[in-house]
Design an enzyme around this catalytic site. Structure first.
Site, PDB file in Angstrom:
ATOM      1  CG  ASP A  77       9.688  -3.755 -10.319  1.00 33.77           C
ATOM      2  OD1 ASP A  77       9.472  -4.838 -10.807  1.00 33.77           O
ATOM      3  OD2 ASP A  77      10.144  -2.705 -10.854  1.00 33.77           O
ATOM      4  CD  GLU A 138       7.923  -4.777 -16.222  1.00 37.82           C
ATOM      5  OE1 GLU A 138       7.771  -4.742 -17.425  1.00 37.82           O
ATOM      6  OE2 GLU A 138       7.778  -3.700 -15.532  1.00 37.82           O
TER       7      GLU A 138
HETATM    8 ZN    ZN Z   1       4.015  -4.793 -14.812  1.00 33.52          ZN
END
Ligand code: ZN
Length: 375
Positions: A77, A138
């Site tokens: 992501d 993340e």
């Molecule tokens: Zn990163």
């Protein structure tokens, strides 16, 4: 290693939209890519739990069973604005057109891993199992990594490829962090007519905060009140305020002690003043703490020297997926990969660093292979 293939792989991937929570297209691309390489890659079943665009992708490059396995983690992501990225090369840097981020964070890490696998295969290098976890979410709280079942990993140590700093940088310590949510309750009253019948939640919070140790607590521990909200009009004694705070430390006990100190101070002062405090403490992620003589650090140092760079062991102030894996008992260090100005539209990737991080991944696997197996 094939530099053109590496750069093209990277350029292809940054053009796939994958802002946090919208990872589907990127996940499908990765599954297809590994399938075409004849490498086992599966999507885990955490999508339902996280509500994100896809599950995490778990890749296993099978190696010799008597060699020590090693794992790497990267995330698919990106932050926003990350849609419709148009990369180009300028002065040996890969850049966006300035209207979006580039997405080198963390697709440069993914590109390096893919090219490293090509290189291992083409050079017929012997190796143990190489396990790769490509996470979702993340950037919004390590969501994918937290949901990932680490029991799937054979590796007892490995690397997150996701830090600023030139290739050669190794993050060996990063703090654990708590999120502290506080609701203070007092008693409402008219501030002009009958203030003595009220209990100000603002006053309770202010007094509690003034009695607290905050800021830099010691060399490894910090604490902060980050949000303070409540109240209505000047003529109302406020009966409720809401606060958000945090504590961090490289040592879990110290983080817990500081969080409890903050909780107890809110509770005690509220009680003394006739109100109450509801305080919840959530541990956001564990500390990452790899010793200088640990296998994970020694292997990285040796490999960095072998590719002609100087190892730079550093401490970080924040958490990343690496903390989550470290917290699950898998010794982890975070590798710098040289991306610059991440999380901005000025983000750029030096091609030299893209090449070096790929070399480093190959070298870590090679160095590991030269040692006794332990799996
Ligand atoms: Zn990163």
């Amino acid at each position: 290693m094939n530099k053109d293939r590496l750069v093209n792989q990277f350029m292809d991937m940054v053009q796939i939209d994958s802002e946090t929570g919208h990872e589907r297209e990127m996940a499908d691309y990765l599954l297809e890519t590994f399938k075409n390489m004849n490498i086992e890659a599966t999507e885990d079943d955490t999508k339902e739990e996280t509500g994100y665009g896809a599950g995490n992708i778990f890749v296993r490059l099978k190696g010799d069973a008597d060699k020590t396995p090693v794992y790497f983690t990267v995330h698919m992501d990106t932050v926003a604005p990350g849609k419709n990225v148009k990369p180009s090369i300028q002065n040996d840097y890969i850049i966006s057109d300035g209207s979006t981020i580039l997405g080198a964070d963390d697709k440069a890490g993914i590109a390096a891993l893919i090219e490293a696998i090509h290189t291992l295969k083409e050079s017929n290098t012997a190796h143990g199992d190489v396990e790769i976890v490509i996470t979702v979410g993340e950037e919004s709280g390590l969501v994918g990594a937290k949901a990932f079942d680490t029991n799937q990993l054979k590796s007892r140590f490995g690397y997150a490829i996701d830090s600023t700093g030139k290739v050669g940088t190794v993050v060996t310590t990063a703090p654990t962090q708590s999120r502290i949510e506080v609701d203070i309750h007092g008693k409402k009253a008219h501030a002009g007519v009958a203030p003595e019948t009220g209990i100000s939640a603002i006053n309770i919070a202010a007094r509690a905060i003034s009695q607290m140790k905050l800021g830099r607590i010691d060399s490894e521990t910090t604490a902060n009140i980050g949000r303070f909200e409540g109240g209505t009009a000047t003529n109302v004694v406020t009966d409720h305020v809401h606060l958000l705070a945090e504590a961090r430390s490289l040592t879990a006990n110290k983080m817990e002690a500081q969080s409890n100190h903050m909780k107890e101070t809110f509770e005690n002062v509220a009680r003394e003043m006739g109100g109450s405090a509801d305080v919840s403490i959530e541990v956001m992620y564990a500390a990452l703490n790899a010793a200088d003589d640990s296998e994970v650090v020694r292997t990285a140092v040796e490999a960095i020297e072998n590719i002609g760079r100087t190892p730079d062991l550093i401490s970080l102030g924040g958490g990343s997926d690496g903390n989550v894996f470290a917290g699950a008992g898998i010794d982890t260090a975070i590798l710098g990969l040289g991306y610059e100005n991440i999380h901005t539209t000025e983000e750029k990737m030096p091609i030299e660093e893209l090449v070096k991080i790929t070399e480093l991944v190959v070298e870590i696997i090679r160095v590991q292979n030269d040692k006794e197996g332990g799996a």
